[in-house]
Design a protein around this motif. Structure first.
Motif: not given
Length: 484
Positions: A227-240
């Protein structure tokens, strides 16, 4: 060996052999071949029987065989009783005659075996119809093949919110065989309100049905990464990231897929097709069975899980389904031998449960009552208030009065100025508890994992003056835990 040692068979001079060792000459025209065998792996024969099917194909008089098969298996495996089923089919193909219908037994084997022995005695005494009338076959259900159980009863057990509920589900005709201590797994459907909101976020009304049985609560890190990749969400990537493990756990506690989409994914960044490719089918939710062995129904005791987050009222995926939906409910059962009562009725049992942790304990007590079993049995039950939360209180008092329960001890934490928990009850009854354990008692503990195990372990060790008691009970296989 147990079969060969049956006193009723001794007049027939039984001979016990491994299947691999049996020769055609060993089975005379008036003999019966009694086969008791398990299956391994993918329905394969055990090592002491693996050569028998090929050898049987070469027997000259195999069509004259009279036989009976008692199959042992575990419904957790996809090819339950696969070897004995295949062997029965092959013998039938050869023209051999089954004197008793094949038995497919799960690990709960004792009741089946006793019934089979009684039927065998009748058949050998000349009652051929008894063998044709016997039907003992457990049906193997699982995630891909669940049973639809209708709702028979749903009633509150407590007056305080969140309420505890008693449910009775109909399994008549299912072939499910369980005993007290076993576990039922529910395959729930998601809350309608959540599904509607997801469909609105996606702009796809068909998402309501498409996601009804997808896992929307227990979201894996793999799914979150996608989901982080599809949404290009740096915030979610960081949380992971590994260093954010605790922050991620805190965020996910009580969260669902809609939270993730709202918090990290721009509109239209994620499609329904994306979700269907990522989300697994709803994971099974496990519940202890709260009833004695019955063929037609099983009981559950569940707590309504309900809370507020982000302006939405949330409910537990399975409990919300159980307490709102009219049914049927998809389920399957699994044996849980680690929570069975000891066979030796001379051994006492100490049952300790809090809240809906009473579920497997009431099941054990009901089993003892149904079987007329008497052993020294003490129950310590904890909840908040006697007048609001004494789950199955009237029944427990009756079980105590009739002698199924030797002693009923309660700990209601909010009925006095000072909080009073099960560990305090253990301390107040230290002599009785210590005496039970000195006489070899088995301990059954069920309730909240976070608070219960350490508190009870400490209290029991103090009551008995034994620093390593908990570990000793584990090593002696006298400790039985159901913690959630």
């Amino acid at each position: 060996m147990r079969l060969g040692e049956q006193s009723s068979l001794q007049p027939y001079r039984p001979v016990v052999k491994e299947l691999n060792a049996i020769q055609p000459a060993d089975v005379g025209e008036r003999d019966a071949l009694l086969i008791v065998s398990s299956s391994f792996g993918d329905g394969e024969p055990p090592a002491n029987a693996e050569r028998f099917p090929d050898a049987l194909a070469q027997w000259p008089d195999r069509h004259r065989l009279r036989y009976a098969i008692f199959g042992l298996g575990d419904t957790a495996y996809p090819h339950f009783c696969g070897f004995t089923q295949a062997l029965d089919a092959r013998l039938t193909q050869y023209g051999a005659r089954a004197i008793i219908n094949r038995v497919d037994a799960d690990v709960n084997v004792e009741r089946f075996f006793t019934t089979w022995l009684t039927t065998l005695d009748k058949v050998l005494a000349g009652d051929a119809q008894a063998g044709r009338d016997l039907h003992l076959r457990v049906t193997a259900y699982g995630e891909d093949h669940a049973f639809n159980a209708a709702l028979l009863e749903r009633r509150p057990l407590s007056a305080r919110t969140p309420q505890a509920w008693h449910l009775r589900l109909n399994i008549a005709g299912s072939g499910i065989v369980y005993r007290a201590g076993d576990t039922v797994y529910l395959l729930p459907e998601n809350d309608e309100g959540l599904l509607i909101r997801l469909a609105e976020w996606l702009g796809r009304p068909e998402a309501i049905d498409a996601l009804r049985r997808r896992e929307l609560r227990q979201i894996s890190k793999t799914t979150l990464r996608e989901l982080a990749q599809l949404a290009d969400s740096e915030e979610l990537k960081s949380l992971l990231k590994i260093r954010q493990r605790k922050s991620l756990e805190s965020y996910l506690y009580g969260a669902d897929l809609l939270d993730v989409l709202h918090d990290f994914c721009p509109p239209h960044a994620i499609t329904l097709e994306n979700l269907l490719a990522l989300l697994p089918i709803c994971l099974p939710r496990a519940y202890s069975i709260a009833s004695a062995t019955r063929e037609e129904s099983l009981d559950l005791c569940v707590r309504d899980v309900r809370y507020e987050r982000g302006g939405r009222t949330r409910r537990g995926t399975a409990t919300g389904w159980l307490l709102k939906h009219p049914g049927p409910f998809r389920l399957f059962c699994r044996a849980n031998p680690g929570f069975y009562l000891p066979r030796d009725t001379a051994l006492p049992v100490l049952l300790i449960g809090t809240g809906t942790g009473i579920a497997p304990l009431i099941g054990l007590l009901r089993e003892m009552a149904a079987q007329g079993e008497r052993r020294e049995t003490v129950l310590i039950f904890g909840e908040k208030r006697r007048d609001e939360d004494f789950l199955y209180g009237e029944e427990l008092v009756t079980l105590n009065a009739t002698g199924v329960l030797t002693r009923l001890i309660t700990a209601f934490s909010r009925d006095a100025a000072d909080k009073y928990y099960v560990q305090h009850a253990i301390d107040d009854h230290a002599d009785a508890v210590s005496g039970l354990l000195q006489r070899g008692a088995h301990v059954y503990l069920c309730g909240n994992r976070q608070y219960l195990e350490h508190a009870v372990a400490t209290a029991l060790e103090q009551a008995c003056g034994a620093e390593n008691l908990w570990q000793t009970l584990i090593e002696q296989q006298r400790l039985h835990l159901e913690l959630y």
